[in-house]
Motif scaffolding. Sequence first.
Motif, PDB file in Angstrom:
ATOM      1  N   GLU A 344       0.823  -1.209   0.000  1.00  0.00           N
ATOM      2  CA  GLU A 344       0.000   0.000   0.000  1.00  0.00           C
ATOM      3  C   GLU A 344       0.860   1.262   0.000  1.00  0.00           C
ATOM      4  OE1 GLU A 344      -2.747  -0.114   3.223  1.00  0.00           O
ATOM      5  OE2 GLU A 344      -4.108  -1.516   2.206  1.00  0.00           O
ATOM      6  N   LYS A 345       1.976   1.239   0.705  1.00  0.00           N
ATOM      7  CA  LYS A 345       2.865   2.398   0.703  1.00  0.00           C
ATOM      8  C   LYS A 345       3.368   2.700  -0.707  1.00  0.00           C
ATOM      9  CE  LYS A 345       4.611   2.349   5.464  1.00  0.00           C
ATOM     10  NZ  LYS A 345       5.811   2.259   6.325  1.00  0.00           N
ATOM     11  N   ILE A 346       3.810   1.677  -1.400  1.00  0.00           N
ATOM     12  CA  ILE A 346       4.325   1.871  -2.757  1.00  0.00           C
ATOM     13  C   ILE A 346       3.219   2.328  -3.698  1.00  0.00           C
ATOM     14  CG2 ILE A 346       5.278   0.660  -4.772  1.00  0.00           C
ATOM     15  CD1 ILE A 346       6.857  -1.075  -2.753  1.00  0.00           C
ATOM     16  N   CYS A 347       2.041   1.786  -3.547  1.00  0.00           N
ATOM     17  CA  CYS A 347       0.959   2.060  -4.499  1.00  0.00           C
ATOM     18  C   CYS A 347       0.261   3.394  -4.261  1.00  0.00           C
ATOM     19  CB  CYS A 347      -0.060   0.927  -4.477  1.00  0.00           C
ATOM     20  SG  CYS A 347       0.560  -0.619  -5.198  1.00  0.00           S
ATOM     21  N   TRP A 348       0.173   3.849  -2.985  1.00  0.00           N
ATOM     22  CA  TRP A 348      -0.508   5.122  -2.784  1.00  0.00           C
ATOM     23  C   TRP A 348      -0.167   5.853  -1.482  1.00  0.00           C
ATOM     24  CZ3 TRP A 348      -4.292   5.981   1.095  1.00  0.00           C
ATOM     25  CH2 TRP A 348      -4.735   4.839   1.770  1.00  0.00           C
ATOM     26  N   ARG A 349       0.068   5.142  -0.415  1.00  0.00           N
ATOM     27  CA  ARG A 349       0.212   5.824   0.869  1.00  0.00           C
ATOM     28  C   ARG A 349       1.434   6.753   0.922  1.00  0.00           C
ATOM     29  NH1 ARG A 349      -3.220   4.313   4.785  1.00  0.00           N
ATOM     30  NH2 ARG A 349      -4.312   2.307   4.560  1.00  0.00           N
ATOM     31  N   ASN A 350       2.536   6.353   0.289  1.00  0.00           N
ATOM     32  CA  ASN A 350       3.727   7.197   0.343  1.00  0.00           C
ATOM     33  C   ASN A 350       3.501   8.541  -0.351  1.00  0.00           C
ATOM     34  OD1 ASN A 350       5.209   5.373   1.826  1.00  0.00           O
ATOM     35  ND2 ASN A 350       6.242   4.467   0.060  1.00  0.00           N
ATOM     36  N   TRP A 351       2.760   8.527  -1.452  1.00  0.00           N
ATOM     37  CA  TRP A 351       2.482   9.794  -2.119  1.00  0.00           C
ATOM     38  C   TRP A 351       1.682  10.727  -1.224  1.00  0.00           C
ATOM     39  CZ3 TRP A 351       5.154  12.099  -5.375  1.00  0.00           C
ATOM     40  CH2 TRP A 351       5.762  11.461  -6.450  1.00  0.00           C
TER      41      TRP A 351
END
Length: 361
Positions: A344-351
Amino acid sequence: MPASSMPAPRVPVFDGHNDSLLRLLLSGHPSPEEGFLAGERLCHLDLPRARAGGFVGGLFAIYVPDPSGAGVEADALMTRPRYDVPLPPALDPGYARDATLAMLAILLRLERASEGALAVCRSVPDIEAAMARGAVAMVAHLEGAEAIDPDLRTLEVLHAAGLRSLGPVWSRPTIFGEGVPFRFPSGPDIGRGLTPAGEALVRACNRLRIMIDLSHLNERGFWDVARLSRAPLVATHSNAHAICPHARNLTDAQLAAIGESRGMVGLNFATSFIRPDGRRDAATPLSMMVDHIDHLVARVGIDGVGLGSDFDGATMPDAIGDARGLPNLVAALAERGYAGEALEKICWRNWLRVLDATWRA
């Protein structure tokens, strides 16, 4: 949609870069907004493709094309083992402003015509609200600051209209600095750093809380931004130079600096920035993309890696094709061992994390 036998986890994707506004501007469609909403195959990314691929939002670039058509031979050159694509000269500021306003107008018309299916977002709470109601979140991004005057008056106006991210340069000179060419093999240490106007632009972006994109900036400019900026360092659509030694990719030293700033790198899907041979070739396996993710995570950290597709601005791997193919990449990441919160971090949360850290700083 590209065929895949991999079971794809259904994970939303927030994307760091697309050029769909330019594609719509140049489409010749009598109503490009309606074409985008209806999925008329104008772009890699449109509303039906976004929904099919789990694309929940991203940075929508405003990129001003060269009016002379210079550089159209780039695609052919980038299939060679070695290349150095001639870059167009600096743009006329008046032309750049007209083109910028035309694409910003398309973005705003898309929101109005969508009747709530698309939302121009100016804050992370805006993005979260759009995601919660199933709308696609659109963040206005300026790829190359040719439209901005030395006194930065245009920056103030664009910010008021919704601009929340910009790159001081695309891969051609501006009054603010110099970019890297499309050159392989090559490092990014090419040309001078930021001009005094570029340093003033960085300070103004910090004041207005506009994210600064380092993707096309040369290495000296990168280190100038690192020295001057109070915000996290971000490259919206760049890859690892250690894997693909292209001038557009980031060295390990640059990646370490991004990690130290709690910044962000978005994986670029452009095949010439993925492949170790630097070639533009759609027959590029997903495993090569995940190799870059592995390297970025090792150098920046799991909290600083995301996706920055370059939809509508580059040749995509066949295994992705367009926005409908995003689940195939998600599945490849899961197959490599990324799961749960890390995925999830890579796909959206980090942004969302880095945008919030920048816009509230």
